[in-house]
Design an enzyme around this catalytic site. Structure first.
Site, PDB file in Angstrom:
ATOM      1  N   CYS A 135       3.279  -4.548   6.778  1.00 26.07           N
ATOM      2  CA  CYS A 135       2.931  -4.420   5.368  1.00 26.07           C
ATOM      3  C   CYS A 135       4.074  -3.791   4.575  1.00 26.07           C
ATOM      4  O   CYS A 135       5.072  -3.352   5.126  1.00 26.07           O
ATOM      5  CB  CYS A 135       1.671  -3.563   5.225  1.00 26.07           C
ATOM      6  SG  CYS A 135       0.170  -4.348   5.857  1.00 26.07           S
ATOM      7  N   HIS A 157       0.826  -1.218   0.000  1.00 30.07           N
ATOM      8  CA  HIS A 157       0.000   0.000   0.000  1.00 30.07           C
ATOM      9  C   HIS A 157       0.855   1.260   0.000  1.00 30.07           C
ATOM     10  O   HIS A 157       2.084   1.223   0.078  1.00 30.07           O
ATOM     11  CB  HIS A 157      -0.954  -0.007   1.195  1.00 30.07           C
ATOM     12  CG  HIS A 157      -0.288  -0.013   2.536  1.00 30.07           C
ATOM     13  ND1 HIS A 157       0.300   1.107   3.093  1.00 30.07           N
ATOM     14  CD2 HIS A 157      -0.115  -1.000   3.456  1.00 30.07           C
ATOM     15  CE1 HIS A 157       0.794   0.815   4.285  1.00 30.07           C
ATOM     16  NE2 HIS A 157       0.564  -0.467   4.527  1.00 30.07           N
TER      17      HIS A 157
END
Length: 306
Positions: free
Chosen positions: A209, A193
């Site tokens: 992440c 992301h």
């Protein structure tokens, strides 16, 4: 600054297929080869005060990539007039050249678009110590979302609360969202992301992440199909025996496993698997060059045979 950048780009034009705000794009090498790209040099301009992060962003690198290649450089404000190595020569990871390959140790994401003879390379931010990015894991892009919301885990909310910050149950979409404006979800708990920060690509900053700069995640969001293979690696040493007989290794600083290890002034130990041990034990290996490469950990390919 612009003239310096143009000079560096021109020097690499024969090797790098294209260089834009979205990715550094390399032609795939011939069969049996894994070495791509060419290093460049960049003179820090006398006028203005450029941070190392700004220079890294201009050249599509993470902060750690520049620091490894330029030991002793000021991590915030490099000295005007000094010359930096721009590490754009790479050894491709020793794995399937398909979909997305993430090597946490070098903080780079490789994307092999289907049906094209290229690889796109983008710098990433990865998980903090204790909240590590996965490794030795193969999955797929299961869904994509523009303007994602962020639902902090209970553990994340506890960590923030310990620092006096109360997180909402769901952080609404928007430019202030820590997940940025685009997300590719892999597995149940992890995503590739964007970010709402201007700093941190090439560092251990996330909750596990993969973070990318705004233009980079937008590019992946628009070009990577759902169902694309995604492989997570943690390989601080890469190696290649080229068709012409030359042998190279590329050594990065291994990721610390504990905060104590991270805070220590001692270098993190390198672990060699059986395959790498055999490669380095080749009779043509120059022992002094090998020793220097394993010690300096420049993050750049080094030839280790005459």
């Amino acid at each position: 600054m612009i003239n310096s950048l143009r000079t560096a780009f021109a020097a690499a034009s024969a090797i790098i297929l294209s260089f834009s705000s979205a990715a550094v794009e390399y032609r795939l090498p011939a069969d049996g080869s894994s070495l791509v790209g060419e290093n460049q040099y960049y003179v820090v301009p006398e006028e203005g005060k450029l941070t190392l992060e700004q220079i890294a962003a201009e050249f599509q690198l993470g902060l750690t990539n520049l620091i490894e290649a330029n030991p002793g450089v000021d991590p915030f404000l490099p000295k005007p007039g000094s010359t930096l190595i721009i590490p754009h020569q790479l050894i491709l990871p020793d794995t399937k050249r398909e979909g997305i390959v993430i090597n946490s140790a070098e903080m780079r994401l490789y994307y092999y678009p289907k049906g094209k003879n290229i690889v796109e390379v983008l710098p990433i931010g990865i998980g903090q110590i204790g909240r590590d990015t996965p490794e030795n894991w193969v999955t797929t892009v299961q869904r994509k979302r523009e303007r994602p919301t962020w639902t902090p885990t209970a553990n994340t909310r506890r960590i923030y609360a310990a620092n006096g910050i109360t997180l909402p149950a769901v952080w609404p979409a928007g430019p202030d969202n820590p997940m940025g404006l685009y997300a590719l979800y892999v597995g149940n708990l992890f995503a590739i992301h964007g970010t709402n920060a201007t700093f941190g690509i090439g560092l251990r900053v996330s909750s596990g992440c993969i973070r990318l700069r705004d233009d980079d995640i937008k590019h992946l969001f628009e070009t990577v199909p759902v169902g694309t293979r995604v492989e997570f690696l943690n390989k601080p040493i890469k190696a290649t025996a080229e068709p012409d007989g030359s042998r190279y290794i590329e050594v990065h600083e291994p990721l610390s496993k504990t905060q104590e290890e991270f805070d220590s002034k001692e270098p993190v130990s390198l672990t060699l698997d059986q395959k790498m041990t055999r490669f380095l034990a080749h009779p043509e290996t120059d022992s002094m060059t090998l020793k220097r490469s394993l010690e300096t950990r420049s993050g750049m390919p080094t030839r280790i045979n005459p």
